[in-house]
Design an enzyme around this catalytic site. Structure first.
Site, PDB file in Angstrom:
ATOM      1  N   HIS A  71       8.349  11.643  71.453  1.00 56.67           N
ATOM      2  CA  HIS A  71       7.109  11.426  70.671  1.00 56.67           C
ATOM      3  C   HIS A  71       7.093   9.957  70.262  1.00 56.67           C
ATOM      4  O   HIS A  71       7.801   9.540  69.350  1.00 56.67           O
ATOM      5  CB  HIS A  71       7.091  12.322  69.432  1.00 56.67           C
ATOM      6  CG  HIS A  71       5.845  12.190  68.609  1.00 56.67           C
ATOM      7  ND1 HIS A  71       5.061  13.272  68.262  1.00 56.67           N
ATOM      8  CD2 HIS A  71       5.221  11.115  68.069  1.00 56.67           C
ATOM      9  CE1 HIS A  71       4.030  12.862  67.539  1.00 56.67           C
ATOM     10  NE2 HIS A  71       4.113  11.543  67.407  1.00 56.67           N
TER      11      HIS A  71
ATOM     12  N   HIS B 272       4.566   6.274  69.814  1.00 53.23           N
ATOM     13  CA  HIS B 272       3.304   5.530  69.809  1.00 53.23           C
ATOM     14  C   HIS B 272       3.590   4.106  70.283  1.00 53.23           C
ATOM     15  O   HIS B 272       4.332   3.385  69.623  1.00 53.23           O
ATOM     16  CB  HIS B 272       2.701   5.477  68.401  1.00 53.23           C
ATOM     17  CG  HIS B 272       2.410   6.833  67.836  1.00 53.23           C
ATOM     18  ND1 HIS B 272       1.170   7.432  67.962  1.00 53.23           N
ATOM     19  CD2 HIS B 272       3.195   7.720  67.174  1.00 53.23           C
ATOM     20  CE1 HIS B 272       1.209   8.624  67.375  1.00 53.23           C
ATOM     21  NE2 HIS B 272       2.422   8.829  66.894  1.00 53.23           N
TER      22      HIS B 272
ATOM     23  N   LYS C 200      -2.154  16.885  73.605  1.00 52.89           N
ATOM     24  CA  LYS C 200      -1.872  16.767  72.170  1.00 52.89           C
ATOM     25  C   LYS C 200      -3.051  17.253  71.346  1.00 52.89           C
ATOM     26  O   LYS C 200      -4.190  16.811  71.550  1.00 52.89           O
ATOM     27  CB  LYS C 200      -1.585  15.293  71.849  1.00 52.89           C
ATOM     28  CG  LYS C 200      -1.279  14.991  70.389  1.00 52.89           C
ATOM     29  CD  LYS C 200       0.122  15.406  69.990  1.00 52.89           C
ATOM     30  CE  LYS C 200       0.330  15.335  68.481  1.00 52.89           C
ATOM     31  NZ  LYS C 200       0.734  14.048  68.003  1.00 52.89           N
TER      32      LYS C 200
ATOM     33  N   HIS D 255       0.058  18.344  66.227  1.00 53.84           N
ATOM     34  CA  HIS D 255       0.268  17.699  64.924  1.00 53.84           C
ATOM     35  C   HIS D 255       0.018  18.800  63.904  1.00 53.84           C
ATOM     36  O   HIS D 255      -1.122  19.191  63.680  1.00 53.84           O
ATOM     37  CB  HIS D 255      -0.689  16.513  64.726  1.00 53.84           C
ATOM     38  CG  HIS D 255      -0.464  15.826  63.411  1.00 53.84           C
ATOM     39  ND1 HIS D 255       0.098  14.577  63.314  1.00 53.84           N
ATOM     40  CD2 HIS D 255      -0.673  16.241  62.140  1.00 53.84           C
ATOM     41  CE1 HIS D 255       0.214  14.247  62.029  1.00 53.84           C
ATOM     42  NE2 HIS D 255      -0.258  15.243  61.298  1.00 53.84           N
TER      43      HIS D 255
ATOM     44  N   HIS E 295       7.066  16.362  65.236  1.00 54.67           N
ATOM     45  CA  HIS E 295       7.591  15.851  63.955  1.00 54.67           C
ATOM     46  C   HIS E 295       7.555  16.911  62.850  1.00 54.67           C
ATOM     47  O   HIS E 295       6.828  16.781  61.871  1.00 54.67           O
ATOM     48  CB  HIS E 295       6.893  14.571  63.515  1.00 54.67           C
ATOM     49  CG  HIS E 295       5.401  14.518  63.700  1.00 54.67           C
ATOM     50  ND1 HIS E 295       4.558  15.485  63.238  1.00 54.67           N
ATOM     51  CD2 HIS E 295       4.617  13.594  64.296  1.00 54.67           C
ATOM     52  CE1 HIS E 295       3.327  15.158  63.545  1.00 54.67           C
ATOM     53  NE2 HIS E 295       3.335  14.016  64.197  1.00 54.67           N
TER      54      HIS E 295
ATOM     55  N   ASP F   8       8.642   9.412  66.748  1.00 54.82           N
ATOM     56  CA  ASP F   8       7.358   9.120  66.106  1.00 54.82           C
ATOM     57  C   ASP F   8       7.307   7.671  65.650  1.00 54.82           C
ATOM     58  O   ASP F   8       6.661   7.353  64.646  1.00 54.82           O
ATOM     59  CB  ASP F   8       7.071  10.083  64.941  1.00 54.82           C
ATOM     60  CG  ASP F   8       5.597  10.044  64.520  1.00 54.82           C
ATOM     61  OD1 ASP F   8       4.765   9.583  65.312  1.00 54.82           O
ATOM     62  OD2 ASP F   8       5.311  10.475  63.387  1.00 54.82           O
TER      63      ASP F   8
HETATM   64  C1  NCD Z   1       1.033   8.009  63.605  1.00 50.32           C
HETATM   65  C2  NCD Z   1       0.241   6.772  64.050  1.00 50.32           C
HETATM   66  O1  NCD Z   1       0.232   5.777  63.300  1.00 50.32           O
HETATM   67  O2  NCD Z   1      -0.308   6.787  65.141  1.00 50.32           O
HETATM   68  N1  NCD Z   1       1.365   7.867  62.221  1.00 50.32           N
HETATM   69  C3  NCD Z   1       2.361   8.485  61.569  1.00 50.32           C
HETATM   70  O3  NCD Z   1       2.484   8.318  60.354  1.00 50.32           O
HETATM   71  N2  NCD Z   1       3.216   9.243  62.210  1.00 50.32           N
HETATM   72  C4  NCD Z   1       0.226   9.218  63.889  1.00 50.32           C
HETATM   73  C5  NCD Z   1       1.005  10.488  63.808  1.00 50.32           C
HETATM   74  O4  NCD Z   1       1.894  10.755  64.610  1.00 50.32           O
HETATM   75  O5  NCD Z   1       0.709  11.282  62.906  1.00 50.32           O
HETATM   76 ZN    ZN Z   2       3.076  10.472  65.987  1.00 47.59          ZN
END
Ligand code: NCD
Ligand code: ZN
Length: 352
Positions: free
Chosen positions: A15, A17, A101, A138, A176, A249
């Protein structure tokens, strides 16, 4: 005797970003250094909703890595009210797209395109079950009146459990997971339910964010919870149970956007997650299960070979030094600081 080194199959981050543009260029190398593959979140603006979007995003990730293809971005599609059966069939037929997702609308960063009426997505969930395409959730409700600390537990009862009862063949990952409720729910399932756990939720409870001053770099969604929840997450992660695996995450935002009157949610942990995780597993006397958590369980869930490449983590007598920031143009992203000395780090000086 204290264990001084540990060798892992190169981990997978299930996971992650990576963002786009300058941010992508700045952060991608940090994941590629320590991870062989990652499940890439689709919450760009606009979101990644089709296989075509996913493939072009994948090319931008390779470009950001200077053409290095040793790191494999595994793509996901963002489920919206406009997603079609055809989109899902194309995704299932593509080796590059691994999952879909579900963001409840408004749950987190860039989730405005998310699903408002989950009932309307049931037909798509049935299609995904038929096609063997996993659903990543999520797991938080977004109703304004529901307390932010209760949103995961209520999601399980009001959204997730009904989906699982209606479509038991659908393979689901609770992304998460942050509560004992979530861990217990996953652990009690007979089949088709898994969870990712983040580095920061294993290390911190909500006091770390709120006591003695407000620490915006610990603000993330789902929000940090009380200590009993963190203990449940640690027990699950370190147990070796094949249903729990790493998804950092890591979610970079510019430091200014977090240190703000209305700060963004997300912790950037790609640069030092593995040292932090070795610390958690050592504290729990479970270093023997670290490889399962970082490198085996997730790969098995996605039907992937375990990575042949190995990495070595070493424990030093002095705390490891991680950068406080990384640069993005003239701005910075703040690196996760767990607020305690970390004696473990990945030894990049050798290839195994
Ligand atoms: C994530 C993001 O900034 O894209 N933020 C977070 O706090 N984890 C989005 C997410 O996974 O909820
Ligand atoms: Zn995330």
């Amino acid at each position: 005797m204290i264990q001084q080194e540990i060798v892992l199959n190169k981990p997978d981050d299930m996971h992650l970003h990576l963002r786009d543009g300058d941010m992508l260029s700045a952060v991608a190398e940090h994941s590629a250094r320590d991870f062989a593959r990652a499940i890439i979140m689709p919450n760009l603006v606009p979101p990644v909703t089709t296989v075509q979007d996913a493939l072009s995003y994948r090319q931008r990730i390779f470009a950001a890595l200077g053409g290095d293809t040793s790191f494999e971005p595994m793509m996901t599609l963002y489920l919206t009210a406009s997603t079609t059966r055809y989109d899902l069939e194309k995704a299932a037929a593509s080796d590059m797209v691994k999952a879909v997702k579900l963001y409840p609308a408004g749950a987190t960063t860039n989730s405005d395109s998310g699903v408002r009426d989950i009932q309307k997505s049931y037909r798509l969930f049935e299609t995904m079950a038929e096609l063997g395409l996993p659903l990543l959730v999520h797991g938080e409700v977004t109703d304004k009146e529901i307390d932010i600390f209760d949103r995961e537990a209520i999601f399980i009862d009001s959204v997730l459990d009904p989906i699982r009862r209606a479509i038991p063949e659908l393979r689901i990952v609770m992304e998460h997971v942050t509560t004992k409720n979530g861990v217990d729910y996953v652990a009690s399932a007979d089949s088709n339910l898994y969870a990712t756990l983040t580095t920061h939720h294993l290390m911190l409870n909500r006091n770390a964010m709120l006591v003695g001053g407000l620490r915006p770099h610990y603000y993330c969604l789902p929000i940090l919870k009380r200590e009993e929840h963190r203990q449940a997450l640690r027990a699950a992660a370190t147990s070796g149970d094949a249903r729990f695996f790493l998804g950092t995450d890591s979610a970079p935002h510019l430091s200014d956007a977090k240190e703000s009157a209305c700060g963004c949610a997300g912790v950037f942990s790609a640069a030092n997650s593995l040292g932090c995780l070795a610390t958690v597993f050592e504290e729990e006397k479970a270093l023997v299960n670290l490889n399962a958590f970082t490198s085996i369980n997730g790969a098995n869930f996605y039907g992937l070979d375990i990575n042949d490449v190995k990495i070595r983590l070493i424990r030093t007598s002095e705390p490891a030094i991680f950068p406080e920031h990384i640069g993005v143009g003239t701005e910075t992203v703040t690196v996760f600081d767990p607020g305690m000395p970390i004696y473990w780090h990945v030894d990049h000086s050798i290839t195994l």
